[in-house]
Design a protein around this motif. Structure first.
Motif, mmCIF file in Angstrom:
data_model
loop_
_atom_site.group_PDB
_atom_site.id
_atom_site.type_symbol
_atom_site.label_atom_id
_atom_site.label_comp_id
_atom_site.label_asym_id
_atom_site.label_seq_id
_atom_site.Cartn_x
_atom_site.Cartn_y
_atom_site.Cartn_z
ATOM 1 N N PHE A 60 -52.666 -12.383 10.040
ATOM 2 C CA PHE A 60 -54.058 -12.243 9.610
ATOM 3 C C PHE A 60 -54.423 -10.770 9.589
ATOM 4 O O PHE A 60 -53.732 -9.934 10.185
ATOM 5 N N GLN A 61 -55.503 -10.485 8.901
ATOM 6 C CA GLN A 61 -55.950 -9.092 8.799
ATOM 7 C C GLN A 61 -57.469 -9.028 8.893
ATOM 8 O O GLN A 61 -58.174 -9.781 8.219
ATOM 9 N N HIS A 62 -57.960 -8.150 9.757
ATOM 10 C CA HIS A 62 -59.385 -7.830 9.787
ATOM 11 C C HIS A 62 -59.566 -6.459 9.146
ATOM 12 O O HIS A 62 -58.796 -5.527 9.422
ATOM 13 N N MET A 63 -60.582 -6.324 8.331
ATOM 14 C CA MET A 63 -60.825 -5.039 7.669
ATOM 15 C C MET A 63 -62.322 -4.760 7.680
ATOM 16 O O MET A 63 -63.136 -5.637 7.372
ATOM 17 N N LYS A 64 -62.673 -3.543 8.047
ATOM 18 C CA LYS A 64 -64.076 -3.133 7.994
ATOM 19 C C LYS A 64 -64.152 -1.705 7.470
ATOM 20 O O LYS A 64 -63.392 -0.836 7.935
ATOM 21 N N GLY A 65 -65.043 -1.457 6.559
ATOM 22 C CA GLY A 65 -65.227 -0.107 6.037
ATOM 23 C C GLY A 65 -63.986 0.405 5.338
ATOM 24 O O GLY A 65 -63.248 -0.349 4.687
ATOM 25 N N ASP A 66 -63.740 1.708 5.492
ATOM 26 C CA ASP A 66 -62.620 2.370 4.824
ATOM 27 C C ASP A 66 -61.827 3.140 5.882
ATOM 28 O O ASP A 66 -62.161 4.301 6.190
ATOM 29 N N PRO A 67 -60.799 2.517 6.469
ATOM 30 C CA PRO A 67 -60.069 3.186 7.553
ATOM 31 C C PRO A 67 -59.489 4.545 7.153
ATOM 32 O O PRO A 67 -59.528 5.498 7.944
ATOM 33 N N ALA A 68 -58.988 4.679 5.918
ATOM 34 C CA ALA A 68 -58.405 5.960 5.504
ATOM 35 C C ALA A 68 -59.460 7.055 5.527
ATOM 36 O O ALA A 68 -59.218 8.171 6.017
ATOM 37 N N ARG A 69 -60.640 6.723 5.030
ATOM 38 C CA ARG A 69 -61.716 7.718 5.042
ATOM 39 C C ARG A 69 -62.125 8.038 6.483
ATOM 40 O O ARG A 69 -62.379 9.195 6.836
ATOM 41 N N GLY A 70 -62.167 6.996 7.331
ATOM 42 C CA GLY A 70 -62.538 7.202 8.725
ATOM 43 C C GLY A 70 -61.581 8.140 9.439
ATOM 44 O O GLY A 70 -62.011 9.025 10.191
ATOM 45 N N PHE A 71 -60.290 7.985 9.193
ATOM 46 C CA PHE A 71 -59.330 8.878 9.845
ATOM 47 C C PHE A 71 -59.412 10.287 9.252
ATOM 48 O O PHE A 71 -59.206 11.281 9.948
ATOM 49 N N ALA A 72 -59.754 10.380 7.976
ATOM 50 C CA ALA A 72 -59.903 11.701 7.358
ATOM 51 C C ALA A 72 -61.086 12.452 7.970
ATOM 52 O O ALA A 72 -61.078 13.687 8.051
ATOM 53 N N GLU A 73 -62.079 11.703 8.425
ATOM 54 C CA GLU A 73 -63.263 12.328 9.030
ATOM 55 C C GLU A 73 -63.038 12.703 10.498
ATOM 56 O O GLU A 73 -63.847 13.419 11.082
ATOM 57 N N ALA A 74 -61.963 12.202 11.071
ATOM 58 C CA ALA A 74 -61.731 12.416 12.508
ATOM 59 C C ALA A 74 -61.218 13.827 12.786
ATOM 60 O O ALA A 74 -60.437 14.374 12.009
ATOM 61 N N ASP A 75 -61.667 14.399 13.910
ATOM 62 C CA ASP A 75 -61.142 15.690 14.353
ATOM 63 C C ASP A 75 -59.938 15.506 15.266
ATOM 64 O O ASP A 75 -59.087 16.376 15.373
ATOM 65 N N VAL A 76 -59.908 14.383 15.955
ATOM 66 C CA VAL A 76 -58.798 14.093 16.874
ATOM 67 C C VAL A 76 -58.298 12.681 16.590
ATOM 68 O O VAL A 76 -59.110 11.746 16.469
ATOM 69 N N ILE A 77 -56.991 12.545 16.478
ATOM 70 C CA ILE A 77 -56.391 11.225 16.267
ATOM 71 C C ILE A 77 -55.312 11.014 17.318
ATOM 72 O O ILE A 77 -54.494 11.910 17.565
ATOM 73 N N VAL A 78 -55.323 9.848 17.946
ATOM 74 C CA VAL A 78 -54.268 9.495 18.901
ATOM 75 C C VAL A 78 -53.604 8.208 18.419
ATOM 76 O O VAL A 78 -54.246 7.350 17.812
ATOM 77 N N GLU A 79 -52.335 8.091 18.737
ATOM 78 C CA GLU A 79 -51.565 6.969 18.205
ATOM 79 C C GLU A 79 -50.422 6.673 19.165
ATOM 80 O O GLU A 79 -49.706 7.590 19.585
ATOM 81 N N ARG A 80 -50.241 5.425 19.529
ATOM 82 C CA ARG A 80 -49.156 5.051 20.439
ATOM 83 C C ARG A 80 -48.667 3.636 20.150
ATOM 84 O O ARG A 80 -49.374 2.845 19.536
#
Lengths: 87, 760
Positions: free
Chosen positions: B171-191
């Motif tokens: 299944f998939q949940h989607m809200k807004g535009d994740p790519a745009r949201g990450f482009a707006e971020a100053d800090v990104i963490v991923e694990r």
């Protein structure tokens, strides 16, 4: 008319539309109406005369205990969700 | 301690003796394994030692010939399956063509003694053709992985897959535009995070006694979370009329979701029918580990982004949950828990339900949520650190409010998450310096650290039934069909007492069976005090209405003139009956007064919980010692504060088990290596400090007294709170559960350096 939020994985059937307005007084009627406009949608969420295994539907933010028989108001909002269990 | 108190009650909110306390303290309470019937035989289930194999033949003749053996059954004794789900349930009772996990049932024997039943089962000849097994959830999804079910295609809202797969659904949940949201971020963490399969660890094993009457009625005494769930399961698998099956629940010695499901009831019923005598099956502890439903092992790939001012702009996650042999992992609720407390404008969550060569998983207290919370709250902590923000302040800046849309498409109702975080921020534990470590969460200590984590759990309502009848002495009998796992007959009776205006000792609560009560869903999802409490209140109101009418009839006054308060019926003309006085006249003034209320509660209030953990890490051994631990939780209205605190402490203790100790260990053949309480460690009183509790009460407006579910939220935050504390102690972020000494030493580079030193 009720507004159905189209899950991302079903938008191939709706030409990319994420919300569709369709008539219906029950969840079943809404799904039938949706399928009439966008054929194939019913087969994605239903298994014969039931919601498909693992699929739940919410009406106005409340998971519909009555499933396909749940009542729908003219301005209701419907969403398809994974089934959730508690422990 | 209680942070807020909104509304005064007479009974609700008091710390009363439990109605079931004396019997349980003195050993008189009857649990599942205690049930004994005249002429009863003992059953034993033969289980596959292989994790994946074709079942070529089963020869039961030697076992059947053994003196003292009364019956032997296999899958051939079950009616044929009528659907895919039916086939899965049938095959999980007794394997048909394949065994799919080590522990899979293949046959069962009823004999005069438990030892003889086991001896007979061991001489059943079973011929297997071994197949490669796979227990790791990611290994199972590889193209070259052995396929468990040839006819399984991945099911999703995108349609059905076109080839065999171990991925049962996506299944998939989607809200807004994740790519745009990450482009707006100053800090990104991923694990990426990996978490082990764990078991609920209830002390009472599964036990059931089945007996048939001469007119074909099957009665089952069993330890379960839902007598109706067992009845419906048995009816389904044995193709019996519902009226021919009665299920009587016993007291329950721990369940935590693991007794939502029926495991040996059908086997006992088959044996009892064949033997024409009652049959009891008590699962040995190894069988409980091997063949009941633990929680999923899981893998998470999670990414979060935020702006410099501490606003989360986007979230993304992939969740892979092991379902065991048949589909149905709690990946859906794991996805709900993942970023549940926060208002995140853009996000995507993909969830995968994956079959593996393990026992089919079941619910475990906030199913699927604890490992998801570990992943998400570890990243939240990392983001807060990178942004230079206090971890609670960062969570407050991003917390959801009523009306906010969640990533899963739902909408937050009236929630108390912010009040919980503020109570945690203000509590003495959080503000006190950590002796020997940093004074706040912003600085790395050498060996001691403090961590926090926050969680949301949706809770549940569902179907409940409660019957009240007024006795001639003014007491009121209360019968509910909700099995009492944790003291709920007390909390339900307290709500009835409150609504009736009676002292609690005037209520006589009990738990009924499937023949003498209305339908109830399983006692699960933190729903029983909430939903069955609503049924009790409704029944109480009806009883009062009936009693007012009786008083009016006896006084010959209009019913509208009869008031009721604090257990007294009265009129403005000074007519007066206590409920007890009126009860004495009930039978002679129109017959008994009773009421049954049946509810299907469609709305419920979410629960939020923040935990604070202080740890000390031994950098030489990797051992983690918990120094101090506090649970802060919104419970709506605490019906019985002592039992609420017990739930908060118990949930936290089980979460500590997830964090530091518990996990199924498999060998390469897919066989579990630690199916006992010596090798599978759960926390004991020696491992856990006194857990401090802060009850926050933000009443849920759709319950008459403001109650919310309590039991599940406190199991969610411990792994992340402890992981975040470990990070502050030793500077490494654990990404596996359990966080064993070996994992921490590896993270710290100690094991590698030791190996290198040894090699050199």
């Amino acid at each position: 008319m009720a507004i159905v939020h189209i899950p991302p994985l079903m938008r191939d059937l709706t030409g990319g539309r994420d919300k569709v307005s369709v008539p219906g007084k029950t969840v079943a009627q809404v799904i039938e109406a949706l399928d009439a406009v966008y054929p194939g949608t019913k087969a994605r969420v239903c298994d014969s005369d039931h919601l498909a295994p693992g699929v739940a539907v919410s009406v106005d933010g409340v998971v519909a205990r009555l499933g396909l028989h749940a009542p729908v108001k003219p301005d209701s909002i419907l969403r398809f969700l994974p089934v959730i269990e508690g422990g | 301690m209680t942070a807020q108190k909104k509304k005064p009650f007479t009974v609700v909110g008091e710390r009363l003796p439990r109605y079931d306390g004396a019997d349980k303290m003195t050993g008189k309470a009857i649990f599942g394994p205690d049930v004994t019937l005249p002429g009863m035989l003992h059953g034993f289930v033969l289980r596959s030692p292989h994790a994946h194999a074709r079942l070529l033949s089963i020869d039961t003749s030697r076992a059947e010939a053994l003196p003292g053996v009364y019956a032997v059954v296999t899958g051939a004794d079950l009616p044929p399956a009528e659907s895919t789900d039916h086939r899965y349930a049938r095959d999980n009772t007794f394997a048909s063509d394949k065994v799919l996990y080590a522990g899979h049932a293949v046959a069962a024997v009823a004999a005069r003694t438990p030892t003889l039943a086991e001896q007979a089962a061991r001489i059943i000849d079973v011929e297997y053709e071994l197949l490669p097994a796979v227990t790791d959830v990611l290994d199972t999804t590889r193209d070259d992985a052995p396929i468990l079910h040839d006819d399984m295609r991945t099911r999703s809202l995108a349609g059905r897959g076109n080839k065999s797969s171990n991925v049962a659904s996506h299944f998939q949940h989607m809200k807004g535009d994740p790519a745009r949201g990450f482009a707006e971020a100053d800090v990104i963490v991923e694990r990426e995070f990996h978490t082990a399969t764990v078991h609920q660890g209830y002390i009472e094993s599964h036990a059931t006694v089945a007996t048939w009457s001469d007119d074909g009625v099957l009665t089952i005494h069993t330890t379960t979370q839902g007598s109706f769930a067992v009845r419906d399961h048995v009816v389904w698998l044995l193709n019996l009329p519902m009226s021919k099956v009665r299920v009587v629940p016993t007291e329950v010695g721990g369940a935590f979701g693991g007794k939502n499901t029926s495991y040996v009831d059908v086997a006992a019923a088959l044996l009892a029918r064949k033997a024409r005598r009652p049959v009891k099956i008590t699962m040995p502890r190894p069988d409980v580990f091997l063949a009941t439903g633990p929680s999923s092992g899981a893998v998470f790939r999670v990414k979060l982004g935020a702006t410099r001012d501490g606003r989360i702009t986007a979230a993304q996650a992939e969740l892979f949950y092991a379902a065991g042999a048949y589909p149905g992992s709690p990946v859906g609720s794991g996805a709900n828990v993942l970023f549940g407390p926060y208002a995140i404008p853009n996000g995507q969550i993909d969830g995968y339900d994956v079959v593996t060569n393990g026992p089919r998983v079941s619910s475990y207290r906030a199913p699927g949520g604890t490992p998801a919370n570990f992943a998400a709250e570890t990243l939240l902590d990392e983001l807060a650190e990178k942004l230079g923000l206090d971890p609670i302040e960062f969570r407050l800046r991003n917390h959801a409010r009523e009306g906010d849309e969640r990533l899963d498409g739902g909408t937050h109702g009236h929630i108390g998450g912010i009040e919980v975080l503020e109570a945690a921020q203000a509590c003495e534990h959080y503000t006190a310096p950590l002796e020997g470590g940093p004074h706040s969460g912003l600085h790395r200590g050498l060996h001691r650290g403090r961590g926090v984590a926050h969680a949301a759990w949706g809770n549940w309502g569902g179907r409940s039934s409660c019957a009240l009848s007024v006795n001639g002495d003014g007491t009121v009998s209360l019968v509910t069909s909700s099995v009492d796992l944790s003291g709920t007959r007390t909390t339900i009776a307290m709500q009835a007492a409150e609504a009736l205006g009676l002292p609690p000792e005037r209520i006589k609560p009990s738990v009924g069976d499937t023949d003498n009560t209305g339908y109830a869903d399983v006692s699960a999802g933190s729903r029983t005090t909430y939903a069955t409490g609503i049924a009790a209140i409704q029944a109480a109101k009806d009883v009062i209405a009936q009693m007012r009418a009786r008083a009016a009839a006896l006084w010959d006054v209009p019913v509208e003139t009869v008031g009721y308060a604090d257990g007294v019926f009265s009129t403005a003309d000074a007519l007066r009956f206590t409920l007890a006085e009126l009860a004495e006249q009930v039978t002679s003034s129109g017959g008994s007064v009773s009421s049954i209320a049946n509810v299907d509660v469609g709305e419920w209030g979410a629960g939020f919980s923040t935990h604070i953990a202080d740890v000390e890490v031994d950098p030489e051994t990797g051992k983690v010692t918990l120094l101090r631990y506090t649970v802060v939780q919104d419970v709506g209205q605490a019906v019985h504060p002592a039992m609420v605190e017990g739930q908060m402490q118990g949930g936290a203790t089980q979460g500590i088990g997830w964090a530091l100790y518990e996990g199924y260990a498999y060998n390469d053949a897919g066989q579990m290596l630690n199916a006992n309480f010596l090798d599978y460690k759960i926390p004991t009183s020696l491992d856990v400090p006194m857990i401090e509790t802060v009850i926050v009460e933000v009443p849920y407006p759709k319950h008459p007294f403001g109650v919310r579910g309590v039991g599940e939220p406190p199991i969610l935050p411990p792994p992340a709170a402890i992981a975040n504390a470990i990070y502050r102690a030793v500077g490494v972020r654990p990404d596996h559960l359990p966080m064993t000494p070996a994992h921490l030493l590896e993270k710290m580079g100690v094991i590698e350096s030791r190996i290198m030193n040894h090699d050199s």
